[in-house]
Design a protein around this motif. Structure first.
Motif, PDB file in Angstrom:
ATOM      1  N   TRP A 196       0.711  11.108  -3.407  1.00 46.95           N
ATOM      2  CA  TRP A 196       1.801  10.323  -3.995  1.00 46.95           C
ATOM      3  C   TRP A 196       2.875  11.193  -4.652  1.00 46.95           C
ATOM      4  O   TRP A 196       4.069  10.904  -4.504  1.00 46.95           O
ATOM      5  CB  TRP A 196       1.232   9.318  -4.996  1.00 46.95           C
ATOM      6  N   PRO A 197       2.513  12.260  -5.393  1.00 45.84           N
ATOM      7  CA  PRO A 197       3.575  13.110  -5.970  1.00 45.84           C
ATOM      8  C   PRO A 197       4.471  13.732  -4.901  1.00 45.84           C
ATOM      9  O   PRO A 197       5.684  13.863  -5.089  1.00 45.84           O
ATOM     10  CB  PRO A 197       2.792  14.170  -6.750  1.00 45.84           C
ATOM     11  N   VAL A 198       3.869  14.136  -3.767  1.00 43.65           N
ATOM     12  CA  VAL A 198       4.658  14.727  -2.681  1.00 43.65           C
ATOM     13  C   VAL A 198       5.610  13.696  -2.101  1.00 43.65           C
ATOM     14  O   VAL A 198       6.800  13.972  -1.872  1.00 43.65           O
ATOM     15  CB  VAL A 198       3.726  15.278  -1.578  1.00 43.65           C
ATOM     16  N   ILE A 199       5.089  12.476  -1.872  1.00 39.86           N
ATOM     17  CA  ILE A 199       5.928  11.397  -1.343  1.00 39.86           C
ATOM     18  C   ILE A 199       7.060  11.077  -2.317  1.00 39.86           C
ATOM     19  O   ILE A 199       8.218  10.875  -1.912  1.00 39.86           O
ATOM     20  CB  ILE A 199       5.080  10.134  -1.085  1.00 39.86           C
ATOM     21  N   LEU A 215       0.809  -1.212   0.000  1.00 39.05           N
ATOM     22  CA  LEU A 215       0.000   0.000   0.000  1.00 39.05           C
ATOM     23  C   LEU A 215       0.847   1.268   0.000  1.00 39.05           C
ATOM     24  O   LEU A 215       0.358   2.336  -0.366  1.00 39.05           O
ATOM     25  CB  LEU A 215      -0.939   0.003   1.218  1.00 39.05           C
ATOM     26  N   GLY A 216       2.081   1.161   0.415  1.00 43.20           N
ATOM     27  CA  GLY A 216       2.960   2.331   0.435  1.00 43.20           C
ATOM     28  C   GLY A 216       2.825   3.120   1.723  1.00 43.20           C
ATOM     29  O   GLY A 216       2.158   2.711   2.676  1.00 43.20           O
ATOM     30  N   LEU A 217       3.445   4.280   1.753  1.00 43.73           N
ATOM     31  CA  LEU A 217       3.414   5.120   2.953  1.00 43.73           C
ATOM     32  C   LEU A 217       2.035   5.708   3.196  1.00 43.73           C
ATOM     33  O   LEU A 217       1.555   5.767   4.329  1.00 43.73           O
ATOM     34  CB  LEU A 217       4.438   6.254   2.826  1.00 43.73           C
ATOM     35  N   VAL A 218       1.388   6.178   2.139  1.00 41.18           N
ATOM     36  CA  VAL A 218       0.045   6.753   2.263  1.00 41.18           C
ATOM     37  C   VAL A 218      -0.837   6.148   1.177  1.00 41.18           C
ATOM     38  O   VAL A 218      -0.367   5.792   0.097  1.00 41.18           O
ATOM     39  CB  VAL A 218       0.065   8.293   2.121  1.00 41.18           C
ATOM     40  N   GLU A 219      -2.115   6.031   1.488  1.00 38.69           N
ATOM     41  CA  GLU A 219      -3.045   5.441   0.534  1.00 38.69           C
ATOM     42  C   GLU A 219      -3.806   6.496  -0.267  1.00 38.69           C
ATOM     43  O   GLU A 219      -4.626   6.147  -1.122  1.00 38.69           O
ATOM     44  CB  GLU A 219      -4.032   4.545   1.281  1.00 38.69           C
ATOM     45  N   MET A 260      10.179   1.424  -4.582  1.00 39.73           N
ATOM     46  CA  MET A 260       9.019   2.166  -4.097  1.00 39.73           C
ATOM     47  C   MET A 260       8.705   3.337  -5.018  1.00 39.73           C
ATOM     48  O   MET A 260       7.533   3.590  -5.351  1.00 39.73           O
ATOM     49  CB  MET A 260       9.284   2.680  -2.684  1.00 39.73           C
ATOM     50  N   LEU A 261       9.745   4.057  -5.463  1.00 42.38           N
ATOM     51  CA  LEU A 261       9.541   5.176  -6.380  1.00 42.38           C
ATOM     52  C   LEU A 261       8.977   4.688  -7.713  1.00 42.38           C
ATOM     53  O   LEU A 261       8.120   5.342  -8.315  1.00 42.38           O
ATOM     54  CB  LEU A 261      10.869   5.912  -6.604  1.00 42.38           C
ATOM     55  N   GLY A 262       9.450   3.527  -8.163  1.00 39.57           N
ATOM     56  CA  GLY A 262       8.935   2.959  -9.407  1.00 39.57           C
ATOM     57  C   GLY A 262       7.455   2.620  -9.316  1.00 39.57           C
ATOM     58  O   GLY A 262       6.699   2.848 -10.266  1.00 39.57           O
ATOM     59  N   ARG A 263       7.035   2.101  -8.154  1.00 37.34           N
ATOM     60  CA  ARG A 263       5.615   1.778  -7.979  1.00 37.34           C
ATOM     61  C   ARG A 263       4.767   3.043  -7.952  1.00 37.34           C
ATOM     62  O   ARG A 263       3.639   3.045  -8.432  1.00 37.34           O
ATOM     63  CB  ARG A 263       5.416   0.964  -6.690  1.00 37.34           C
ATOM     64  N   LEU A 264       5.306   4.121  -7.382  1.00 33.90           N
ATOM     65  CA  LEU A 264       4.558   5.379  -7.373  1.00 33.90           C
ATOM     66  C   LEU A 264       4.389   5.937  -8.783  1.00 33.90           C
ATOM     67  O   LEU A 264       3.338   6.489  -9.131  1.00 33.90           O
ATOM     68  CB  LEU A 264       5.277   6.403  -6.491  1.00 33.90           C
ATOM     69  N   HIS A 278       1.162  -1.319  -7.601  1.00 28.67           N
ATOM     70  CA  HIS A 278       1.651  -1.546  -6.243  1.00 28.67           C
ATOM     71  C   HIS A 278       1.897  -3.016  -5.926  1.00 28.67           C
ATOM     72  O   HIS A 278       2.182  -3.359  -4.778  1.00 28.67           O
ATOM     73  CB  HIS A 278       0.653  -0.966  -5.232  1.00 28.67           C
ATOM     74  N   SER A 279       1.794  -3.873  -6.907  1.00 26.47           N
ATOM     75  CA  SER A 279       2.027  -5.292  -6.663  1.00 26.47           C
ATOM     76  C   SER A 279       3.511  -5.630  -6.813  1.00 26.47           C
ATOM     77  O   SER A 279       4.250  -4.963  -7.536  1.00 26.47           O
ATOM     78  CB  SER A 279       1.208  -6.142  -7.637  1.00 26.47           C
TER      79      SER A 279
END
Length: 315
Positions: free
Chosen positions: A27-30, A18-22, A84-88, A93-94
């Motif tokens: 997501w752009p900020v993260i 799920l990452g840091l935030v859902e 993680m950056l690639g998934r964003l 997210h899998s």
């Protein structure tokens, strides 16, 4: 390697992080924040490593270990953050089961080496301050290489043990992980089979990987503190505490976050606090290490300044 499943169970072939935030709007900020942290960490650690390599004054055992620590920090953040950056970026997210185990193995390998390397650095300070007359013979290049090699061997055994042990568990759903990288506590929550033996293994090996180094570091610095207090020169005391203070700061942050992360396996549900600790383990620690050592160490500062000005020594 695929996860096993029972006769009436469907084997999980991938996990969803799920990452840091859902919240998609964040997501752009993260992405920007973690990309910046990644660049600062890699740049800072490679700068420390380059300064150690090109400055003859830094060709000592303490900086040999510090250079190895910089390599580990670069490796540790590369194991977790780029994916993680690639998934964003891809909005996917899998993560395949095999990729999860691979990331798990390399993360524990590098963190494990870090445990023992910090212990070797404490031993180096003990010899330098408490036994200065025999320091050059007791901490020669052969001893340095042996300490690093043993650190890698022990960490490799630890990482392989946990990876093999986790591969024996069954995963039949759900496959959603409330985190941004792969680690053991999250997998324990999702397993369809009993994880009691795995958790006992983690505690037992964790005692060896963390408890023993902490005890050795504490013992080393007890002797160091006693020796420093006997130094009559205030300048000498300041220099000794300066080199030791940087190392103790790194040790406190590293082991503090690690103990919080792995000693809470009994909790019913992993919370967002674990993500915060995960940020410390994967980003903050590697990013702070070069800052801590450069801010408190005039030798490193001088070498970095010479590099920036293009005046490093070729001697």
């Amino acid at each position: 390697m695929q996860p096993k499943s029972g006769a009436n169970e469907t084997a999980i072939t991938e996990f969803i992080l799920l990452g840091l935030v859902e919240t998609p709007e964040l997501w752009p900020v993260i992405f920007v924040l973690f990309l910046f942290a990644y660049l600062v960490t890699v740049g800072g650690n490679l700068s420390i490593l380059a300064a150690i390599l090109v400055e003859p004054k830094l060709h000592t055992p303490m900086y040999f270990f510090l250079g190895n620590l910089s390599v580990l920090d670069v490796g540790c953040i590369n194991v977790t953050i780029p994916s993680m950056l690639g998934r964003l970026l891809s909005d996917r997210h899998s993560l395949p089961y095999g990729a999860y185990l691979t990331q798990l193995f390399f993360f524990h390998l590098l963190v494990g080496v870090n445990c023992f390397l910090l212990t070797a650095m404490a031993y180096d300070r003990f010899l330098a301050i408490c036994q200065p007359l025999t320091y050059s013979t007791r901490m020669n290049q052969t001893v340095q290489m042996i300490l690093v090699a043993v650190s890698w061997a022990c960490a490799f055994t630890n990482a392989l043990t946990h990876t093999v042990a986790i591969s024996t568990l069954n995963f039949c759903g759900p496959n959603v992980i409330n985190h941004f990288y792969c680690d053991l506590p999250q997998l324990f929550q999702l397993s369809c089979s009993s994880t009691q033996l795995n958790e006992l293994l983690l505690f037992a090996v964790g005692f060896i990987m963390a408890g023993t180094p902490v005890a050795l570091i504490a013992t080393s610095y007890a002797y160091v503190a006693s020796a420093v207090l006997r130094i009559h020169s205030s300048q000498g005391k300041k220099k000794a505490f300066s080199t030791c203070g940087s190392h103790l700061t790194v040790v406190a942050i590293f082991y503090g976050s690690g103990i919080f992360n792995y000693m809470r396996l009994g909790s019913a549900k992993l919370s967002d606090k674990d993500k915060v600790v995960g940020v410390f383990n994967t980003v903050i620690n590697p990013m702070l290490n070069p800052i801590i050592y450069s801010l408190r160490n005039p030798d490193v500062q001088g070498a970095l300044w010479k590099m920036l000005m293009g005046r490093w020594s070729l001697a």
